[in-house]
Design a protein around this motif. Structure first.
Motif, mmCIF file in Angstrom:
data_model
loop_
_atom_site.group_PDB
_atom_site.id
_atom_site.type_symbol
_atom_site.label_atom_id
_atom_site.label_comp_id
_atom_site.label_asym_id
_atom_site.label_seq_id
_atom_site.Cartn_x
_atom_site.Cartn_y
_atom_site.Cartn_z
ATOM 1 N N ASP A 12 -11.306 14.905 14.232
ATOM 2 C CA ASP A 12 -9.909 15.304 14.435
ATOM 3 C C ASP A 12 -9.484 15.187 15.897
ATOM 4 O O ASP A 12 -8.428 15.700 16.285
ATOM 5 C CB ASP A 12 -9.702 16.757 13.980
ATOM 6 N N ALA A 13 -10.294 14.533 16.709
ATOM 7 C CA ALA A 13 -10.059 14.524 18.153
ATOM 8 C C ALA A 13 -8.687 13.964 18.520
ATOM 9 O O ALA A 13 -7.966 14.540 19.340
ATOM 10 C CB ALA A 13 -11.163 13.737 18.853
ATOM 11 N N LYS A 14 -8.291 12.844 17.943
ATOM 12 C CA LYS A 14 -7.005 12.238 18.296
ATOM 13 C C LYS A 14 -5.836 13.109 17.850
ATOM 14 O O LYS A 14 -4.828 13.231 18.555
ATOM 15 C CB LYS A 14 -6.900 10.835 17.690
ATOM 16 N N PHE A 15 -5.955 13.715 16.667
ATOM 17 C CA PHE A 15 -4.909 14.617 16.184
ATOM 18 C C PHE A 15 -4.700 15.754 17.180
ATOM 19 O O PHE A 15 -3.570 16.063 17.570
ATOM 20 C CB PHE A 15 -5.306 15.183 14.819
ATOM 21 N N HIS A 16 -5.809 16.368 17.602
ATOM 22 C CA HIS A 16 -5.701 17.488 18.536
ATOM 23 C C HIS A 16 -5.208 17.017 19.903
ATOM 24 O O HIS A 16 -4.443 17.719 20.569
ATOM 25 C CB HIS A 16 -7.052 18.181 18.685
ATOM 26 N N GLY A 17 -5.629 15.825 20.318
ATOM 27 C CA GLY A 17 -5.217 15.317 21.615
ATOM 28 C C GLY A 17 -3.725 15.051 21.706
ATOM 29 O O GLY A 17 -3.114 15.244 22.755
ATOM 30 N N VAL A 18 -3.131 14.629 20.595
ATOM 31 C CA VAL A 18 -1.706 14.300 20.585
ATOM 32 C C VAL A 18 -0.847 15.487 20.169
ATOM 33 O O VAL A 18 0.180 15.786 20.790
ATOM 34 C CB VAL A 18 -1.429 13.097 19.651
ATOM 35 N N ILE A 19 -1.269 16.203 19.125
ATOM 36 C CA ILE A 19 -0.419 17.233 18.533
ATOM 37 C C ILE A 19 -0.792 18.648 18.984
ATOM 38 O O ILE A 19 0.033 19.379 19.533
ATOM 39 C CB ILE A 19 -0.469 17.145 16.991
ATOM 40 N N THR A 20 -2.027 19.046 18.778
ATOM 41 C CA THR A 20 -2.409 20.433 19.046
ATOM 42 C C THR A 20 -2.343 20.783 20.523
ATOM 43 O O THR A 20 -1.881 21.870 20.896
ATOM 44 C CB THR A 20 -3.837 20.697 18.527
ATOM 45 N N PHE A 21 -2.811 19.885 21.387
ATOM 46 C CA PHE A 21 -2.879 20.185 22.812
ATOM 47 C C PHE A 21 -2.113 19.199 23.685
ATOM 48 O O PHE A 21 -2.015 19.409 24.894
ATOM 49 C CB PHE A 21 -4.346 20.186 23.277
ATOM 50 N N GLY A 22 -1.577 18.153 23.098
ATOM 51 C CA GLY A 22 -0.996 17.070 23.878
ATOM 52 C C GLY A 22 0.517 17.054 23.935
ATOM 53 O O GLY A 22 1.178 18.097 23.929
ATOM 54 N N PRO A 23 1.126 15.867 24.000
ATOM 55 C CA PRO A 23 2.572 15.739 24.241
ATOM 56 C C PRO A 23 3.456 16.388 23.186
ATOM 57 O O PRO A 23 4.530 16.893 23.522
ATOM 58 C CB PRO A 23 2.781 14.212 24.280
ATOM 59 N N VAL A 24 3.046 16.383 21.922
ATOM 60 C CA VAL A 24 3.871 17.028 20.889
ATOM 61 C C VAL A 24 3.980 18.529 21.166
ATOM 62 O O VAL A 24 5.063 19.127 21.089
ATOM 63 C CB VAL A 24 3.279 16.778 19.488
ATOM 64 N N PHE A 25 2.851 19.145 21.493
ATOM 65 C CA PHE A 25 2.855 20.571 21.793
ATOM 66 C C PHE A 25 3.727 20.868 23.010
ATOM 67 O O PHE A 25 4.537 21.809 23.009
ATOM 68 C CB PHE A 25 1.424 21.051 22.044
ATOM 69 N N TYR A 26 3.602 20.071 24.064
ATOM 70 C CA TYR A 26 4.353 20.353 25.288
ATOM 71 C C TYR A 26 5.827 20.024 25.161
ATOM 72 O O TYR A 26 6.663 20.611 25.858
ATOM 73 C CB TYR A 26 3.707 19.642 26.485
#
Length: 536
Positions: free
Chosen positions: A246-260
């Motif tokens: 799930d690394a890419k999901f978390h990198g983009v959504i959970t902790f990345g640009p979508v979240f910010y």
């Protein structure tokens, strides 16, 4: 040298460890693959940060200072900046499964990691005080304006502590998952009610600057957001529970640009609209945001504040208790359950609330912001210098007490605090202090690494080389008699080289002294051998 004993290896996770660590959240251990969370479970736990009223307030303060247009440009740059950096941090943390404290040990050394744990714990406590005070004030104003605020403070602390006793995977994720739609719906409802009662307008998009800065307004806004680096420590702490797939999901959504985007842009625009609509021209404050919410929507606003602050304070109490437990174990030798430290954190939060909290809290957070900015800059430099996660050596018997990062963070933090406290207010070097601090921290860490001895200690035996899969094979610790992933196991020279886990090795003076002696002997032998070879 003592004889190296055979390891007790198993190919399954120890059920006692899984049961015990469900509440402890591997505060002193690597998170094994079997204990990783599902993607949405982790996302819901981590997104508790989304609902802090602080992010509504900061957008209003920045918009009033440099104007809405410049504020939104700065926010856009911040989304890109934070999105990229947190993507990098989350990918590394998912691969190594290390908490902030364990990760810090490989960069700052055994003693330096203790300081990192305390820094993060105290920062989270201060944020808990800040956000908890907002709930207490809102309750007091709505129910009994003339009542003693101390009782509302106590109520806020007492109801918050049980919510984090179980940790991320027990029900903190479920609580925040259930509250997220209520937060989003509540924010939309408050916007509609505020617009209906006070009039919809686009005036909030054209607030004019009131601050005379030495730089473009958008750059000033970006630097302000750059100073909120504590979220990167949050990313490192939470993302270690992510599954590798799930690394890419978390990198983009959970902790990345979508979240910010949600944290800065959505919350930012909402905060600017609500404040400018209800209290046009009033100087921003976090209490002012709460008052605007209450004035615009009454009971709905009170419930929104309760929901939003409950979500963020689960994260604050969780991170404070986790790192306080780590600090006590590493620095004081106290291996108490995390639940005890939840109570301790609650007591600290309440006692700080009884003081004139808003008179000193912002200065305390500014000082800690300097240290956290330095920490993040050094972390990213470490990743650049050592791109392989295998280089993140965190075991107590493998790292020195002081590693290069410790000197770098002390230097950059001292310079940063000096700039804030001694610099002329409004001077260019004060306004760009976060950038100066980050550059100094990164460059000093790079230089010290280049010219100093920062390699792990020399040891006789390496358990990782005695198994085929360091993640899926488990080794029994001779102290606690529990089996942990081989990735975190070491040999104990004080006990006939039997296996010892990271948690039992921390603060174990007998183990650490024996390691020191073993490493010294091996170093002497290595130097003698090198001298002999050179003379031949």
């Amino acid at each position: 040298m003592a004889k190296v004993n055979r390891l007790k290896v198993s190919f399954h996770d120890d059920p006692r460890v899984l049961a015990e660590q469900s509440a402890e959240d591997y505060s002193r251990h690597v998170v094994p693959l079997a204990a990783r969370s599902s993607r949405w479970s982790l996302a819901m736990a981590s997104w508790s940060v989304l609902s802090a009223l602080f992010y509504l307030y900061i957008s209003v303060a920045v918009a009033q200072a440099v104007g809405t247009r410049s504020a939104m440009i700065g926010i856009g740059l911040s989304i890109v900046f934070y999105g990229v950096i947190n993507y990098i941090i989350s990918q590394r943390s998912i691969r190594n499964g290390l908490s902030v404290a364990l990760l810090s040990r490989s960069i700052f050394g055994g003693a330096g990691a203790i300081i990192s744990s305390l820094l993060f714990a105290v920062t989270a406590i201060y944020y808990a005080v800040f956000e908890g005070s907002i709930i207490a004030v809102a309750f007091q104003q709505y129910f009994a304006p003339g009542s003693d605020i101390r009782w509302w403070y106590l109520l806020v602390v007492l109801y918050a502590m049980p919510l984090v006793m179980g940790g991320v995977q027990v029900w903190m994720d479920k609580l925040n998952g259930a509250l997220l739609p209520l937060y989003v719906g509540g924010l939309l409802l408050i916007i509609v009610i505020a617009g209906t009662r006070f009039g919809f307008s686009f005036d909030f998009l054209s607030i004019q600057p009131s601050l005379d800065t030495t730089m473009p307004g958008w750059l000033w806004a970006f630097i302000v957001y750059m100073g909120i680096c504590v979220n990167m420590m949050v990313t490192a702490e939470f993302s270690r529970f992510g599954k590798p797939e799930d690394a890419k999901f978390h990198g983009v959504i959970t902790f990345g640009p979508v979240f910010y985007f949600a944290l800065y842009a959505v919350n930012g625009l909402a905060g600017i609209f609500i404040m400018d609509t209800v209290f046009p021209g009033l100087k921003a404050s976090e209490q002012g945001i709460a008052e605007a919410v209450l004035k615009s929507s009454g009971l709905v606003g009170l419930l929104f504040i309760l929901i939003s602050q409950t979500r963020i304070n689960t994260a604050n109490y969780y991170m404070a208790s986790l790192n306080m437990a780590g600090f006590a174990a590493r620095g004081l030798g106290l291996r108490w359950p995390r639940g005890v430290w939840v109570l301790f954190v609650g007591a600290c939060v309440y006692l700080l609330m009884l003081t004139n909290v808003f008179s000193y809290l912002l200065k305390a957070l500014a000082w800690q912001g300097v240290a956290v900015t330095s920490w993040v800059a050094i972390l990213l430099t470490h990743y650049a210098l050592y791109p392989d996660p295998k280089s993140d050596e965190f075991r107590p018997g493998r790292v020195k007490a002081i590693m290069p990062g410790a000197w770098a963070i002390l230097l950059s933090t001292a310079v940063g605090i000096s700039l804030i406290e001694l610099g002329e207010k409004g001077a260019w070097y004060v306004e760009i202090a976060p950038i100066i601090i980050a550059i100094l921290a990164a460059s000093s860490y790079w230089a010290i690494n280049k010219f100093s001895e920062g390699r792990p200690l020399m040891r006789l035996a390496e358990p990782r080389e005695e198994v085929q899969d360091v993640w899926r094979q488990h080794i029994e610790c001779h102290v606690c008699e529990r089996s942990y992933s081989a990735i975190e196991m070491d040999r104990d020279p004080s006990a006939s080289q039997q296996a010892i886990c990271t948690g039992c090795a921390e603060g174990n003076q007998s183990f650490l002294q024996s390691v020191k002696m073993e490493s010294h002997q091996l170093s002497v032998q290595s130097r003698v051998q090198s001298s002999v070879e050179d003379s031949i």
